[in-house]
Design an enzyme around this catalytic site. Structure first.
Site, mmCIF file in Angstrom:
data_model
loop_
_atom_site.group_PDB
_atom_site.id
_atom_site.type_symbol
_atom_site.label_atom_id
_atom_site.label_comp_id
_atom_site.label_asym_id
_atom_site.label_seq_id
_atom_site.Cartn_x
_atom_site.Cartn_y
_atom_site.Cartn_z
ATOM 1 N N SER A 44 -6.108 0.175 -8.633
ATOM 2 C CA SER A 44 -5.044 -0.419 -7.816
ATOM 3 C C SER A 44 -5.577 -1.144 -6.580
ATOM 4 C CB SER A 44 -4.068 0.676 -7.377
ATOM 5 O OG SER A 44 -4.744 1.720 -6.686
ATOM 6 N N GLY A 81 -3.871 2.995 -11.154
ATOM 7 C CA GLY A 81 -3.925 4.308 -11.769
ATOM 8 C C GLY A 81 -5.092 4.554 -12.689
ATOM 9 N N ASN A 112 -9.404 7.128 -8.541
ATOM 10 C CA ASN A 112 -8.406 7.960 -9.219
ATOM 11 C C ASN A 112 -9.026 9.205 -9.833
ATOM 12 O OD1 ASN A 112 -5.927 6.412 -8.813
ATOM 13 N ND2 ASN A 112 -6.950 4.841 -10.011
ATOM 14 N N ASP A 193 2.337 4.500 1.641
ATOM 15 C CA ASP A 193 1.912 5.595 0.756
ATOM 16 C C ASP A 193 0.681 6.323 1.267
ATOM 17 O OD1 ASP A 193 -0.148 3.790 0.261
ATOM 18 O OD2 ASP A 193 0.377 3.450 -1.833
ATOM 19 N N HIS A 196 -3.097 2.845 0.044
ATOM 20 C CA HIS A 196 -3.465 1.461 -0.268
ATOM 21 C C HIS A 196 -3.412 0.574 0.973
ATOM 22 C CE1 HIS A 196 -2.109 3.149 -4.145
ATOM 23 N NE2 HIS A 196 -3.122 2.442 -4.614
#
Length: 218
Positions: A44, A81, A112, A193, A196
């Site tokens: 991502s 992801g 991840n 979040d 990011h």
């Protein structure tokens, strides 16, 4: 037989043609730069998660290189992801989808795996196979490293963060030690979040990695 003293017919035209050819060969010609193809192969962070396309990593990197006079196209090979195993599974069809062999692949993977607490040895094995696939196809690589979240403990951090320099040495590829250098932990540069980068954060990531990208292309 008496040799004619007259100059050959059209002699001056021939001399003029030779003169023009000599001038044309001597005239400096400016080389046209070839557009370099860079493939940002990652998760991502390279995909530009949560951002408009023009503000993501690949778009900002391409704009920065072009501003610096380097003709480049940065193709987005990021999938939000993705673990290293998932990225390895899509590597070959992703390369085919480019339609051309990239001049450079930026490999940014492992975040991840770390966030899910997967074994570092597993992430290393999959990254190893990814780098081997690029080497087999003679595609230069810039490997981007990742650091661990503090809650995973020192043992996990030591094992995970050692993946990147170990593989960089094995495959003799340049290493950009930490993809989120200057951004991680900075609330003003991170999306809501908490993971990011926002557009300002991406700009800092790009500013940090551009010298390594240029060096790898050379």
């Amino acid at each position: 037989m008496e040799q004619s003293s007259r100059a050959p017919r059209y002699g001056w035209q021939g001399r003029l043609v030779h003169l023009l050819l000599a001038l044309a060969l001597a005239w400096p010609v400016q080389a046209v730069a070839r557009t370099r193809l860079i493939w940002a192969f990652g998760d991502s962070l390279t995909a530009g998660y949560g951002l408009p396309p023009a503000q993501g990593f690949t778009a900002q990197l391409e704009a920065a290189l072009n501003r610096d006079g380097m003709a480049a196209r940065v193709a987005n090979g990021g999938v939000a992801g993705d673990t290293a195993a998932q990225a390895r599974a899509r590597l070959l069809w992703g390369l085919r989808g480019l339609g051309a062999v990239p001049d450079l692949a930026i490999v940014e993977l492992g975040a991840n795996d770390m966030l899910r607490g997967l074994p570092p040895a597993q992430a290393q094995a999959n990254l190893d196979m990814i780098l081997a696939a690029f080497r087999a196809r003679h595609i230069p690589v810039l490997l981007a490293g990742m650091r661990t979240a503090p809650n995973l403990g020192p043992d996990y951090a030591h094992a995970f963060e050692a993946i990147y320099p170990t593989l960089a040495r094995k495959y003799r590829v340049p290493l950009y030690p930490f993809f989120l250098a200057g951004v991680a932990g900075q609330r003003a540069l991170i999306q809501g979040d908490g993971l990011h980068p926002n557009p300002k954060g991406v700009a800092i990531v790009v500013r940090g990695i551009v010298p390594s990208v240029k060096a790898a292309l050379r």
